[in-house]
Design a protein around this motif. Structure first.
Motif, short mmCIF file in Angstrom:
data_model
loop_
_atom_site.label_atom_id
_atom_site.label_comp_id
_atom_site.label_asym_id
_atom_site.label_seq_id
_atom_site.Cartn_x
_atom_site.Cartn_y
_atom_site.Cartn_z
N GLY A 1 0.81 -1.21 0.00
CA GLY A 1 0.00 0.00 0.00
C GLY A 1 0.85 1.26 0.00
O GLY A 1 1.97 1.28 -0.50
N GLN B 1 -11.08 5.90 3.06
CA GLN B 1 -11.49 5.12 1.89
C GLN B 1 -11.36 3.62 2.17
O GLN B 1 -12.23 2.83 1.78
CB GLN B 1 -10.62 5.50 0.68
N ASN B 2 -10.30 3.23 2.86
CA ASN B 2 -10.14 1.82 3.23
C ASN B 2 -11.26 1.35 4.15
O ASN B 2 -11.72 0.21 4.07
CB ASN B 2 -8.80 1.60 3.92
N ARG B 3 -11.70 2.23 5.05
CA ARG B 3 -12.76 1.85 5.97
C ARG B 3 -14.05 1.54 5.21
O ARG B 3 -14.73 0.57 5.48
CB ARG B 3 -13.02 2.97 7.00
N ALA C 1 -6.79 -4.20 5.15
CA ALA C 1 -6.59 -3.26 4.05
C ALA C 1 -5.10 -2.96 3.87
O ALA C 1 -4.30 -3.17 4.77
CB ALA C 1 -7.35 -1.97 4.34
N VAL D 1 -1.55 2.82 4.55
CA VAL D 1 -1.93 4.17 4.12
C VAL D 1 -1.05 5.20 4.84
O VAL D 1 -0.46 4.92 5.88
CB VAL D 1 -3.42 4.47 4.43
N THR E 1 -14.24 0.70 2.06
CA THR E 1 -14.01 -0.39 1.12
C THR E 1 -13.88 -1.74 1.81
O THR E 1 -14.44 -2.74 1.34
CB THR E 1 -12.74 -0.13 0.29
N TYR E 2 -13.16 -1.78 2.94
CA TYR E 2 -12.83 -3.07 3.56
C TYR E 2 -13.62 -3.37 4.83
O TYR E 2 -13.71 -4.53 5.23
CB TYR E 2 -11.33 -3.12 3.87
N GLN F 1 -6.95 8.30 2.49
CA GLN F 1 -6.72 6.90 2.14
C GLN F 1 -7.27 5.97 3.22
O GLN F 1 -7.87 4.93 2.92
CB GLN F 1 -5.22 6.64 1.95
N ASN G 1 -3.23 -1.04 8.65
CA ASN G 1 -4.61 -1.04 9.15
C ASN G 1 -5.30 -2.35 8.80
O ASN G 1 -4.91 -3.05 7.87
CB ASN G 1 -5.39 0.18 8.63
#
Length: 216
Positions: A118, A150-152, A139, A142, A154-155, A147, A136
């Motif tokens: 990442g 966005q990961n939260r 994911a 970051v 998305t994942y 970022q 994190n």
């Protein structure tokens, strides 16, 4: 038959409505989460290929923090880690190390990305070079708050997490970070050589820690 069909439809609507209500309420107004009372305990040693562990030092802070030291070919490597589980504290750290918000100049931090780890940043500070990133859960790494958020989305929003979230076993949005700061001195090294060393170490370090991310 029609009565049963009507009841089943109403039951399904009620069930899905309840689920979405709980998720919506948690997303809009999540319960405040305090810093963990029992600190996460970092392992005293972490294996690192081609490096010899020298020592590790725990710090007595509200946020669990440790410093690992390694050597290889007379080069000293330091890796500092912090386990942060509070969203406000995490956001503050992101703002502090966001490469886009740093001073301009030749030593301005650079944001980079590897497919396997990442995002991360590299920076020269006086006679040392640093690599920083947030490991994190579920994911890739970051280095900016955007970022991370966005990961939260998305994942964290995965069907497999629906039941634990509804049962209160896991938060809807997992705001935790394993902050990692790697650094080496520039003695007998060019800046580019130092960055290459840190990026190689970072790959091994990330691959060891990510599957061992602390449980909630």
């Amino acid at each position: 038959m029609k009565l049963w069909h009507s009841l089943r439809t109403s039951l399904l609507i009620f069930t899905f409505g309840t689920v979405f209500f709980v998720l919506g309420k948690s997303a809009i107004n999540p319960a405040p989460k305090q810093l963990i009372e029992t600190p996460f305990i970092f392992p005293r040693e972490v294996p690192l290929s081609e490096w010899k562990a020298v020592q590790s030092k725990n710090f007595e802070d509200k946020i669990p923090r440790i410093l690992y030291e390694y050597t290889a070919s007379n080069l000293k490597l330091e890796i500092e880690m912090k386990y942060v589980d509070h969203p406000h504290v995490n956001e503050k750290i992101f703002r502090q190390y966001d490469p886009r918000l740093s001073k301009f100049g030749l030593d301005k931090p650079q944001m980079k990305q590897q497919d396997k780890t990442g995002f991360y940043s590299v920076e020269k500070v006086e006679d040392r070079v640093y690599l920083r990133s947030c490991i994190n859960p579920r994911a890739p790494g970051v280095i900016t708050y955007e970022q991370f958020i966005q990961n939260r989305y998305t994942y964290d929003w995965q069907p497999s997490r629906l039941l634990p979230v509804l049962l209160g076993q896991e938060p809807l949005r997992d705001h935790r970070c394993l902050w990692t700061y790697l650094s080496v001195p520039l003695e007998n090294l060019s800046e580019q050589q130092a960055y290459s060393i840190l990026e190689e170490v970072w790959l091994s370090w990330y691959q060891w820690w990510h599957p061992r991310f602390p449980n909630i």
